[in-house]
Structure formats: structure tokens, C-alpha cells
Design an enzyme around this catalytic site. Structure first.
Site, mmCIF file in Angstrom:
data_model
loop_
_atom_site.group_PDB
_atom_site.id
_atom_site.type_symbol
_atom_site.label_atom_id
_atom_site.label_comp_id
_atom_site.label_asym_id
_atom_site.label_seq_id
_atom_site.Cartn_x
_atom_site.Cartn_y
_atom_site.Cartn_z
ATOM 1 C CG HIS A 180 -3.038 -1.675 -5.831
ATOM 2 N ND1 HIS A 180 -2.296 -2.839 -5.924
ATOM 3 C CD2 HIS A 180 -3.849 -1.657 -6.924
ATOM 4 C CE1 HIS A 180 -2.652 -3.495 -7.025
ATOM 5 N NE2 HIS A 180 -3.585 -2.801 -7.638
ATOM 6 C CG MET A 186 5.209 -8.345 -1.064
ATOM 7 S SD MET A 186 4.297 -7.198 -2.109
ATOM 8 C CE MET A 186 3.982 -8.246 -3.517
ATOM 9 C CG ASP A 208 -5.225 -4.144 -4.440
ATOM 10 O OD1 ASP A 208 -4.733 -3.755 -3.368
ATOM 11 O OD2 ASP A 208 -4.641 -4.932 -5.199
ATOM 12 C CD GLU A 263 4.838 2.545 -5.505
ATOM 13 O OE1 GLU A 263 4.175 1.761 -6.196
ATOM 14 O OE2 GLU A 263 5.867 2.212 -4.864
ATOM 15 N N GLY A 266 11.582 -1.826 2.128
ATOM 16 C CA GLY A 266 11.084 -0.861 3.109
ATOM 17 C C GLY A 266 11.282 0.588 2.739
ATOM 18 C CB SER A 267 11.880 2.423 -0.424
ATOM 19 O OG SER A 267 10.822 1.917 -1.211
ATOM 20 C CG ASN A 268 6.465 2.905 -0.220
ATOM 21 O OD1 ASN A 268 6.563 4.025 -0.711
ATOM 22 N ND2 ASN A 268 6.166 1.849 -0.951
ATOM 23 C CG ASN A 327 -2.302 -2.059 0.288
ATOM 24 O OD1 ASN A 327 -1.150 -2.355 0.606
ATOM 25 N ND2 ASN A 327 -2.811 -2.381 -0.895
#
Length: 226
Positions: A132, A110, A174, A203, A15-17, A130
């Protein structure tokens, strides 16, 4: 003034993003927005701890644990039917009154959604984006960084560059319209883990910038209708 953009985040792991989004909303970098909920599909996802610390409600919703698919299922038709039921149930969950977001951000989620999720969400006017780790049209799906790295090693990587993008989610993996793109140059003598570290470091900023861009557009649309 319109209500804030309601953001729902989906994550599967650390969960860093997600944390980057929390921090950005708190700092006003994603203006007129609020993270209303987190959904995880892995029971031990650390993202839930981040949600607890930030006071954000969260829910665990899993394809197998919640009875949509048998763990040992091998029949491809039954697997697809299970995924369709899961997708439809999750879409229905998001469309409930207290739950309904304006924007869904997949931040390390995921799992690949199909039309049973995407069609009703799109019909409701909810945007899904999303992150990617590849450039548009390149290295769709899993293992994107490693595949780009291997092509670089073999002299096959165009302009020696890979990158990251945030894109709208459609039912082709994607391949949705890019929102923001950042190129990252591969370096001679670099190991895969070093390239991964450099990409992951970029990111957090890109997902925040993209979420802010889409949120501003959604709030502007709300203002026009009020």
C-alpha cells in the site's frame, strides 16, 4: 529440508510488482520459494503475459464475469452478498490441494477482501500480504498518493513525508500489521506524477524484501515441524 514456500500472487493490471517477484525468486532473493500461480480479476491484465513468459500458471476469476454479481446491480445488500459469495469461492479455490499456497501476495490487486475470504485462509495458516502506497494508519484505501500530495500542498502532511508499506491483510482496509515500511519525503515544486513515479520506483524493492522476510519465516516454521 522443508518444501519451498509456495507463493500465489494476485494482480489486477500491468503486473510490474509481480514481475519484480518473479525476478527475485529466479535470482534467489526470495530464498527457498516458488511462485505457483497467478490470479487476476481483470481479463486484460498484462500480468498474465508476464506469467506466460515465466511459465507460471494463471487463472482469471472475476466477481461479475463469473456470475457472482449482476453488472448493473445497485442494491447494496445484494452487492455485499455477491462479494461474500465471491470471497468464499476464491478461498475455497486456494485451499484445493494443487492450488494451496503458503503465502498470498497482493501485488496491485484492486479488490478488498472480507471475512469470507480472510477467515478460512487464516484458519489454514496461509499468510496474506499487501503493498500500500502510504504509511501505517495514513490514507487507507484508494487514491493514497494523491491524498498525501494534496495534504502536502496544503501544509497538512506530517513531517512532509508519505511512504509505502507492506502489511498483513485483515478485514480492515490497509490496517493490518506492517511488515516493512519506507518513508518518502515530498518535495516542494514537485507535481503529482513525479511523486507517483518516485513512490512506484520504491515499491518493487519493498514488496520483494517483505515477501522474502515472510517466506523465510514460513520455511523456518516448516523446518521445525519436520
Amino acid at each position: 529440508m522443508a518444501d519451498p514456500c509456495r507463493i500465489l500472487v494476485m494482480a489486477s493490471g500491468n503486473g510490474s510488482n509481480f514481475q519484480a517477484l518473479i525476478d527475485a525468486v529466479t535470482a534467489g532473493r526470495i530464498p527457498d520459494s516458488k511462485i505457483v500461480r497467478l490470479i487476476v480479476n481483470r481479463g486484460k491484465a498484462y500480468a498474465t503475459t508476464r506469467a506466460d513468459l515465466a511459465g507460471i500458471p494463471w487463472e482469471y476469476f472475476n466477481l461479475i464475469s463469473h456470475g457472482f454479481q449482476a453488472k448493473a446491480e445497485k442494491d447494496q445488500q445484494k452487492i455485499q452478498e455477491s462479494r461474500d459469495r465471491y470471497d468464499a469461492a476464491l478461498a475455497e479455490k486456494l485451499l484445493q490441494g494443487d492450488f494451496k499456497p503458503d503465502l498470498v501476495v497482493l501485488a496491485g490487486w484492486m479488490y478488498v477482501f472480507g471475512k469470507q475470504f480472510l477467515d478460512p485462509i487464516e484458519a489454514a495458516g496461509i499468510k496474506v500480504i499487501n503493498l500500500h502506497p502510504a504509511l501505517p494508519g495514513k490514507y487507507d484505501g484508494a487514491g493514497a498518493i494523491e491524498r498525501a500530495f494534496n495534504d502536502f500542498k496544503e501544509g497538512k502532511l506530517e513531517n512532509n513525508k508519505t511512504g509505502i508499506m507492506v502489511h498483513y491483510v485483515i478485514d480492515k482496509v490497509d490496517r493490518g500489521e506492517p511488515i516493512l515500511v519506507k518513508e518518502i519525503e515530498c518535495r516542494a515544486g514537485e507535481e503529482l506524477h513525479q511523486l507517483e513515479e518516485r513512490i512506484h520506483a520504491q515499491e518493487h524493492e519493498l514488496i520483494v524484501e517483505a515477501a522474502a522476510k515472510v517466506a523465510r519465516e514460513l520455511v523456518a516454521q516448516k523446518n521445525k515441524t519436520q
